[in-house]
Motif scaffolding. Structure first.
Motif, PDB file in Angstrom:
ATOM      1  N   TYR A 147      10.726  37.102  64.316  1.00 36.33           N
ATOM      2  CA  TYR A 147      12.023  37.555  63.813  1.00 36.33           C
ATOM      3  C   TYR A 147      12.813  38.218  64.943  1.00 36.33           C
ATOM      4  O   TYR A 147      12.250  38.981  65.745  1.00 36.33           O
ATOM      5  CB  TYR A 147      11.850  38.555  62.670  1.00 36.33           C
ATOM      6  CG  TYR A 147      11.072  38.012  61.503  1.00 36.33           C
ATOM      7  CD1 TYR A 147      11.713  37.319  60.478  1.00 36.33           C
ATOM      8  CD2 TYR A 147       9.697  38.177  61.435  1.00 36.33           C
ATOM      9  CE1 TYR A 147      11.000  36.799  59.410  1.00 36.33           C
ATOM     10  CE2 TYR A 147       8.966  37.665  60.369  1.00 36.33           C
ATOM     11  CZ  TYR A 147       9.629  36.976  59.359  1.00 36.33           C
ATOM     12  OH  TYR A 147       8.910  36.461  58.304  1.00 36.33           O
ATOM     13  N   SER A 149      14.995  40.650  64.753  1.00 43.02           N
ATOM     14  CA  SER A 149      15.006  42.110  64.647  1.00 43.02           C
ATOM     15  C   SER A 149      13.772  42.722  65.280  1.00 43.02           C
ATOM     16  O   SER A 149      13.854  43.735  65.988  1.00 43.02           O
ATOM     17  CB  SER A 149      15.090  42.535  63.172  1.00 43.02           C
ATOM     18  OG  SER A 149      16.378  42.335  62.662  1.00 43.02           O
ATOM     19  N   LEU A 156      11.420  45.277  61.627  1.00 48.19           N
ATOM     20  CA  LEU A 156      12.022  44.211  60.840  1.00 48.19           C
ATOM     21  C   LEU A 156      13.278  44.713  60.133  1.00 48.19           C
ATOM     22  O   LEU A 156      13.427  45.909  59.867  1.00 48.19           O
ATOM     23  CB  LEU A 156      11.025  43.688  59.806  1.00 48.19           C
ATOM     24  CG  LEU A 156       9.748  43.040  60.364  1.00 48.19           C
ATOM     25  CD1 LEU A 156       8.788  42.716  59.228  1.00 48.19           C
ATOM     26  CD2 LEU A 156      10.073  41.781  61.151  1.00 48.19           C
ATOM     27  N   ASN A 157      14.181  43.758  59.827  1.00 48.83           N
ATOM     28  CA  ASN A 157      15.362  44.049  59.000  1.00 48.83           C
ATOM     29  C   ASN A 157      16.259  45.136  59.603  1.00 48.83           C
ATOM     30  O   ASN A 157      16.772  45.994  58.889  1.00 48.83           O
ATOM     31  CB  ASN A 157      14.952  44.443  57.580  1.00 48.83           C
ATOM     32  CG  ASN A 157      14.146  43.367  56.902  1.00 48.83           C
ATOM     33  OD1 ASN A 157      14.489  42.187  56.971  1.00 48.83           O
ATOM     34  ND2 ASN A 157      13.050  43.745  56.259  1.00 48.83           N
ATOM     35  N   LEU A 161      19.667  41.739  62.363  1.00 47.67           N
ATOM     36  CA  LEU A 161      19.754  40.927  61.149  1.00 47.67           C
ATOM     37  C   LEU A 161      21.104  41.113  60.472  1.00 47.67           C
ATOM     38  O   LEU A 161      21.714  40.135  60.017  1.00 47.67           O
ATOM     39  CB  LEU A 161      18.623  41.292  60.192  1.00 47.67           C
ATOM     40  CG  LEU A 161      18.623  40.567  58.842  1.00 47.67           C
ATOM     41  CD1 LEU A 161      18.583  39.056  59.018  1.00 47.67           C
ATOM     42  CD2 LEU A 161      17.439  41.041  57.987  1.00 47.67           C
ATOM     43  N   GLU A 181      12.717  35.380  52.733  1.00 48.94           N
ATOM     44  CA  GLU A 181      12.624  35.196  54.190  1.00 48.94           C
ATOM     45  C   GLU A 181      13.917  35.635  54.863  1.00 48.94           C
ATOM     46  O   GLU A 181      14.986  35.088  54.592  1.00 48.94           O
ATOM     47  CB  GLU A 181      12.355  33.730  54.510  1.00 48.94           C
ATOM     48  CG  GLU A 181      11.959  33.476  55.965  1.00 48.94           C
ATOM     49  CD  GLU A 181      10.582  34.001  56.285  1.00 48.94           C
ATOM     50  OE1 GLU A 181      10.499  35.173  56.718  1.00 48.94           O
ATOM     51  OE2 GLU A 181       9.604  33.252  56.105  1.00 48.94           O
ATOM     52  N   ASP A 184      16.830  35.947  60.166  1.00 51.54           N
ATOM     53  CA  ASP A 184      16.574  35.968  61.607  1.00 51.54           C
ATOM     54  C   ASP A 184      15.197  35.417  61.959  1.00 51.54           C
ATOM     55  O   ASP A 184      14.731  35.592  63.086  1.00 51.54           O
ATOM     56  CB  ASP A 184      16.747  37.383  62.177  1.00 51.54           C
ATOM     57  CG  ASP A 184      15.772  38.405  61.599  1.00 51.54           C
ATOM     58  OD1 ASP A 184      15.171  38.140  60.541  1.00 51.54           O
ATOM     59  OD2 ASP A 184      15.622  39.486  62.215  1.00 51.54           O
ATOM     60  N   HIS A 185      14.555  34.717  61.027  1.00 50.56           N
ATOM     61  CA  HIS A 185      13.312  34.001  61.332  1.00 50.56           C
ATOM     62  C   HIS A 185      13.627  32.883  62.317  1.00 50.56           C
ATOM     63  O   HIS A 185      14.657  32.212  62.235  1.00 50.56           O
ATOM     64  CB  HIS A 185      12.708  33.428  60.053  1.00 50.56           C
ATOM     65  CG  HIS A 185      11.342  32.846  60.218  1.00 50.56           C
ATOM     66  ND1 HIS A 185      11.134  31.595  60.772  1.00 50.56           N
ATOM     67  CD2 HIS A 185      10.115  33.323  59.904  1.00 50.56           C
ATOM     68  CE1 HIS A 185       9.837  31.336  60.789  1.00 50.56           C
ATOM     69  NE2 HIS A 185       9.198  32.371  60.272  1.00 50.56           N
TER      70      HIS A 185
END
Length: 258
Positions: A147, A149, A156-157, A161, A181, A184-185
């Motif tokens: 990801y 982020s 994450l997140n 993102l 999901e 930004d994967h």
């Protein structure tokens, strides 16, 4: 009510659960769709054989460029689509057989293609599926967190993102409710870049370059290098080498164009 394109994809996959499994997301996420999300079109097309024009005619007919797509851009779109497919779910036996037939040449990208073909020819589908699980899913978390982020902030997140979501809104790419999901994967970003490269998503060259510079270039090469350097993955080391090489070429090309 689901649209015709989504219904065709579900039928071709053998049901909602099978479609979700083929593209590497949860069954409840697919159950909420009324049409295939823009960022999932390439993966669904690859998994089911239903053409993108049928899955999302609003994107892939009305947004068709007036001039034929440049062969280089078409090839770029295919490269991104391949990476998106391999990073969204472990490849099927059929896809491994197709990859084993890839040709190579003396260029860095050609050598990466040849190495991927060799890895695919040697691969056992169940072992590749285990590689994918260990790398990207894991018990709690995988060895790698693919990801933007995470690679840019360590969490994450985060803000990368939210900035990505703002730019996706400008491009007319929607987030589907209850899809767990984050956008930004790496597979989703490669799928979006595929659409930008081959003209499937309507955006100017400047917008495409800005998207790459803002959301791909700052981190994706590092992810692919980490994948290439992992000790326990054989097939996905070759995927990492291909991705790293391709992103280096893209970065140089966008820098030159700028």
């Amino acid at each position: 009510m689901r649209d015709d394109g989504l219904e065709r994809a579900i039928d071709a996959a053998g049901g909602i659960a099978q479609l979700a499994r083929k593209i590497g997301i949860s069954q409840p996420s697919v159950s909420t769709w009324t049409r295939v999300p823009a960022q999932r079109v390439v993966a669904v097309e690859t998994a089911t054989g239903v053409p993108r024009n049928d899955l999302r005619p609003d994107l892939y007919e009305q947004a068709m460029p007036a001039e034929p797509v440049d062969p280089v851009d078409a090839a770029r779109g295919q490269e991104y689509a391949l990476l998106a497919t391999l990073l969204s779910a472990p490849p099927s036996k059929r896809l491994l057989d197709q990859l084993a037939a890839l040709g190579g040449d003396a260029t860095p990208l050609g050598r990466a293609h040849a190495a991927l073909a060799d890895a695919a020819a040697r691969a056992v589908p169940s072992q590749v599926e285990r590689e994918y699980f260990d790398l990207f899913v894991g018990l709690g978390r995988g060895e790698l967190l693919p990801y933007a982020s995470y690679y840019l902030t360590g969490f994450l997140n985060e803000r990368p993102l939210s900035r990505l979501r703002a730019d996706l809104t400008k491009l007319g790419i929607e987030r589907i409710a209850n899809n767990s999901e984050p956008e930004d994967h790496v597979a989703i970003l490669c799928e979006i870049m595929s659409g930008l490269a081959d003209g499937g998503l309507d955006a100017s060259p400047d917008a495409q370059r800005a998207f790459f510079n803002n959301h791909v270039s700052p981190w994706m090469g590092r992810l692919f290098a980490d994948m290439e350097g992992t000790g326990n993955a054989r097939f996905y080391r070759a995927v990492g080498a291909l991705g790293r090489t391709f992103i280096e070429i893209e970065t140089e090309a966008f820098t030159f164009a700028n």
